[in-house]
Design a protein around this motif. Structure first.
Motif, short mmCIF file in Angstrom:
data_model
loop_
_atom_site.label_atom_id
_atom_site.label_comp_id
_atom_site.label_asym_id
_atom_site.label_seq_id
_atom_site.Cartn_x
_atom_site.Cartn_y
_atom_site.Cartn_z
N MET A 108 22.04 -4.24 5.22
CA MET A 108 22.55 -3.16 6.30
C MET A 108 23.28 -3.88 7.16
SD MET A 108 19.18 -0.56 6.46
CE MET A 108 18.01 -1.95 6.48
N SER A 109 23.34 -5.12 7.69
CA SER A 109 24.18 -5.73 8.68
C SER A 109 25.56 -5.93 8.13
CB SER A 109 23.35 -7.19 9.19
OG SER A 109 23.56 -7.96 8.11
N ASP A 110 25.85 -5.84 6.93
CA ASP A 110 27.10 -5.90 6.23
C ASP A 110 27.89 -4.63 6.97
OD1 ASP A 110 26.10 -8.18 5.04
OD2 ASP A 110 26.21 -6.95 2.98
N ILE B 174 30.30 -10.69 12.95
CA ILE B 174 30.79 -10.76 14.20
C ILE B 174 29.69 -10.53 15.18
CG2 ILE B 174 32.52 -9.23 15.72
CD1 ILE B 174 33.69 -8.44 12.95
N SER B 175 28.62 -9.91 15.07
CA SER B 175 27.41 -9.61 16.05
C SER B 175 27.04 -10.75 16.59
CB SER B 175 26.48 -9.09 15.16
OG SER B 175 25.09 -8.98 15.92
N LEU B 176 26.78 -10.85 17.58
CA LEU B 176 26.14 -12.16 18.53
C LEU B 176 24.44 -12.25 17.94
CD1 LEU B 176 25.89 -14.22 20.71
CD2 LEU B 176 25.05 -12.55 22.17
N ILE B 177 24.03 -11.19 17.33
CA ILE B 177 22.76 -11.17 16.83
C ILE B 177 22.77 -11.95 15.51
CG2 ILE B 177 20.65 -9.99 16.08
CD1 ILE B 177 21.30 -7.96 18.28
N TRP B 178 23.53 -11.50 14.76
CA TRP B 178 23.28 -12.02 13.09
C TRP B 178 24.31 -13.15 12.94
CZ3 TRP B 178 19.27 -10.47 11.19
CH2 TRP B 178 18.54 -9.11 11.37
N TRP C 290 29.99 -17.55 17.59
CA TRP C 290 28.90 -17.42 18.34
C TRP C 290 28.63 -18.20 19.80
CZ3 TRP C 290 24.80 -20.64 19.82
CH2 TRP C 290 23.64 -20.04 20.26
N ARG C 291 29.22 -19.42 19.63
CA ARG C 291 29.09 -19.84 21.21
C ARG C 291 30.24 -19.29 22.15
NH1 ARG C 291 28.18 -24.42 17.83
NH2 ARG C 291 30.50 -24.87 17.55
N THR C 292 31.30 -18.68 21.62
CA THR C 292 31.98 -18.06 22.56
C THR C 292 31.63 -16.77 23.24
OG1 THR C 292 34.11 -18.80 21.67
CG2 THR C 292 34.27 -16.78 22.75
N LEU C 293 30.88 -16.17 22.11
CA LEU C 293 30.19 -14.61 22.62
C LEU C 293 28.87 -15.28 23.63
CD1 LEU C 293 30.03 -12.96 19.32
CD2 LEU C 293 31.43 -12.46 21.29
N ARG C 294 28.26 -16.29 23.31
CA ARG C 294 27.08 -16.56 24.32
C ARG C 294 27.58 -16.73 25.79
NH1 ARG C 294 21.60 -16.09 22.99
NH2 ARG C 294 21.10 -17.82 24.42
N ARG C 295 28.74 -17.74 25.69
CA ARG C 295 29.56 -18.13 26.93
C ARG C 295 29.94 -16.91 27.67
NH1 ARG C 295 33.16 -20.78 24.98
NH2 ARG C 295 35.16 -19.26 25.69
N ILE C 296 30.44 -15.97 26.94
CA ILE C 296 31.04 -14.75 27.65
C ILE C 296 29.62 -14.03 28.45
CG2 ILE C 296 32.09 -12.49 27.33
CD1 ILE C 296 33.89 -13.97 25.14
N CYS C 297 28.65 -13.97 27.56
CA CYS C 297 27.61 -13.10 28.08
C CYS C 297 26.90 -13.92 29.23
CB CYS C 297 26.54 -13.19 27.01
SG CYS C 297 26.51 -11.77 25.68
N ASP D 176 35.44 -7.81 18.72
CA ASP D 176 34.41 -8.42 19.23
C ASP D 176 33.68 -7.61 20.29
OD1 ASP D 176 34.58 -10.87 17.57
OD2 ASP D 176 36.19 -11.45 19.04
N ILE D 177 34.48 -7.03 20.99
CA ILE D 177 33.94 -6.18 22.35
C ILE D 177 32.92 -5.03 21.54
CG2 ILE D 177 34.64 -4.42 24.14
CD1 ILE D 177 36.97 -6.41 24.71
N LEU D 178 33.60 -4.38 20.57
CA LEU D 178 32.96 -3.27 19.86
C LEU D 178 31.39 -3.69 19.20
CD1 LEU D 178 35.52 -1.16 17.92
CD2 LEU D 178 34.28 -0.29 19.91
N HIS D 179 31.45 -4.96 18.91
CA HIS D 179 30.25 -5.31 18.11
C HIS D 179 29.26 -5.77 19.03
CE1 HIS D 179 31.36 -5.06 13.76
NE2 HIS D 179 32.23 -5.06 14.21
N LEU D 180 29.88 -6.52 20.20
CA LEU D 180 29.06 -6.83 21.45
C LEU D 180 28.45 -5.83 22.18
CD1 LEU D 180 27.86 -9.11 23.05
CD2 LEU D 180 30.07 -9.06 24.38
N LEU D 181 29.08 -4.71 22.46
CA LEU D 181 28.65 -3.58 22.93
C LEU D 181 27.50 -2.73 21.97
CD1 LEU D 181 31.86 -1.68 24.22
CD2 LEU D 181 30.15 -2.84 25.43
#
Length: 501
Positions: free
Chosen positions: A101-103, A110-114, A121-128, A294-299
């Motif tokens: 289902m994560s497909d 793209i998700s930070l979780i998956w 992933w490191r970029t998204l973590r840094r942004i958070c 990336d913004i959409l999936h992070l939201l």
């Protein structure tokens, strides 16, 4: 009937192929219940897998091996084994399996979780870390969160004035409050009102998605079936994700237009997190470093995981306090003594309130929103406690079992916040007896915000109100059964009557 037979034959055929052509198997797998041919241990796990796994651990020990169709699964259920998985071997075990289902909309990529622990992933973590959950950012949002708490207080006051006292659906009230806290922080708008259908619509989206994602999916056990989607779960997931993305895209488009009309300025919503994310996207060194997608999936990660889990732990906490009125009285006494009876509690006061902190810790111990954490995956064979976790195996950490282990806790099934008074055990990922947010590089990035919100909402709900159950239900009769979804829900939503004090 024919489609069912076709699916069943496909499962049997794929399983037989796997048995015929499977590669090397490690000789020293962890112990576990004997699997059935082809399907493995699927039928031995009930609707609450965290409870089933805890029972298996009593027989086979703190690290067990299970087979779900073609998928190797290892479950660890002790602080010592959890520490090895989440800390010592974190570099090998920090990948994620990819549920079918994560497909949807390539969310698993793209998700930070998956997403795997790669450069994106490191970029998204840094942004958070740098733009969303810093101490400065959290402090700057205190007034906004206080405003939402005041709206919750007004709603509860209104219920108190209703004839004879009106019962509050605590799940709905907490969901609406947390939803508005997050939507205002991100978008400078409220998504819901306590007495409107808007929150029900959005709640339906979030809870519907969580319920679908939390269902066992045969396509995960037999990956050859992913394209078939025999239960229709991916199709349902895609529908929910499309609707959520539609809400977010509409807000982003309006914000981008507002920025354009303001000739490059921030426009409406200056200073909120969406503005910060759009600015990060604009200044990215590469167009692909941080995109609109990336913004959409992070939201979506923030809304689905953040709202559901935070509102769930608050509901469980209130249920325990209603069942244990002496604990609620002690908490009120601490608030009046430390803060003062007529002074408003601030987020900066949380550190001065050890009994309140103990209540939240005890609630996390008994009712962790993610009882198995998010699954990890082994990137290579790794030795844990003398057993081999094989490559590609999914690894589950049963923090629910650890929270109820009599070898760790005295009288573990009893709600007793006093056990944490004078204790250094915390929820921040360093004490492996209590890991509601995980640990290691995959620890939940929203921990600092969830920590503040949970304490402040419980404070408001117990300081000004006493609570009674409807229809003469005695506190000890309150149903505390669990329902396993993506997060650990109450089987029946908590309804209680606030009484102004």
């Amino acid at each position: 009937m024919e489609p069912f037979i076709l699916v069943l034959l496909t499962i049997i055929f794929s399983a037989c192929l796997l048995l015929l052509f499977s590669g090397r198997r490690p000789a020293n797998l962890p112990p576990g219940p004997p699997p059935l041919p082809l399907i493995g241990n699927i039928l031995q796990v009930g609707p609450n897998p965290h409870q089933s796994f805890a029972q298996f651990a009593k027989t086979y020990g703190p690290i067990i091996y299970l087979k779900f169709g073609t998928i190797d699964t290892v479950v660890v259920s002790s602080p010592a084994t959890a520490k090895q998985v989440l800390q010592k071997h974190d570099h090998v075990l920090s990948s994620r399996p990819h549920p079918a289902m994560s497909d949807s909309y390539a969310h698993n990529q793209i998700s930070l979780i998956w997403q795997p622990t790669n450069s994106r992933w490191r970029t998204l973590r840094r942004i958070c870390k740098d733009h969303m959950f810093t101490l400065h950012r959290l402090d700057s949002g205190r007034d906004l969160r206080r405003e939402k708490l005041h709206k919750l207080r007004d709603f509860l006051d209104h219920q108190c004035l209703a004839g004879g006292g009106a019962a509050v659906n605590v799940a709905d009230a907490t969901f609406t409050t947390v939803l508005n806290m997050l939507s205002s922080t991100l978008f400078s708008i409220d998504f819901a009102d306590y007495r409107s259908e808007v929150s029900e619509d959005f709640k339906g989206l979030v809870h519907g998605l969580m319920e679908v994602v939390g269902q066992p999916n045969v396509a995960d056990y037999f990956p050859v079936l992913k394209a078939v989607d025999p239960q229709g779960l991916k199709r349902k997931t895609t529908t929910y994700v499309r609707k959520l993305f539609g809400v977010f895209e509409d807000i982003i488009e309006k914000r981008v237009k507002s920025r354009s009309d303001d000739h490059g300025g921030a426009g409406a919503g200056a200073g909120d997190l969406l503005e910060s994310l759009l600015e990060v996207s604009r200044k990215s060194d590469s167009d692909k470093e941080f995109t609109r997608e990336d913004i959409l999936h992070l939201l979506m990660d923030l809304f689905v995981a953040g709202i559901d889990t935070t509102s769930t732990i608050i509901e469980w906490t209130m249920a325990e306090l209603i069942r244990n009125p002496d604990v609620m009285t002690t908490a009120r006494h601490e608030l009046d003594t430390v803060i003062g009876p007529n002074k408003e509690v601030e987020e900066s006061d949380i550190s001065k309130l050890p009994y309140l902190q103990a209540i939240i810790k005890e609630s996390f111990r008994l009712h962790p929103p993610g009882p198995l954490l998010v699954p990890h995956q082994a990137a290579a064979d790794v030795d844990v406690d003398g057993y081999v976790i094989p490559t590609k195996a999914q690894v589950l950490v049963n923090i629910w079992a650890m929270g109820r282990d009599p070898g760790i806790w005295v009288d573990p099934d009893h709600f007793n916040p006093e056990r944490f008074l004078g204790s250094k055990i915390d929820v921040k990922g360093q004490d492996f007896e209590l890991l509601p947010f995980g640990s290691g590089r995959r620890i939940c990035p929203g921990l600092p915000l969830a920590h503040r919100v949970a304490h402040m909402m419980v404070t408001l709900m117990i300081r000004g109100y006493d609570w009674k159950l409807p229809e003469g239900i005695e506190p000890q009769e309150l149903n505390m059964d669990e329902k396993f979804e993506f997060s650990l829900q109450r089987a029946t939503p908590l309804e209680a009557i606030p009484v102004k004090i």
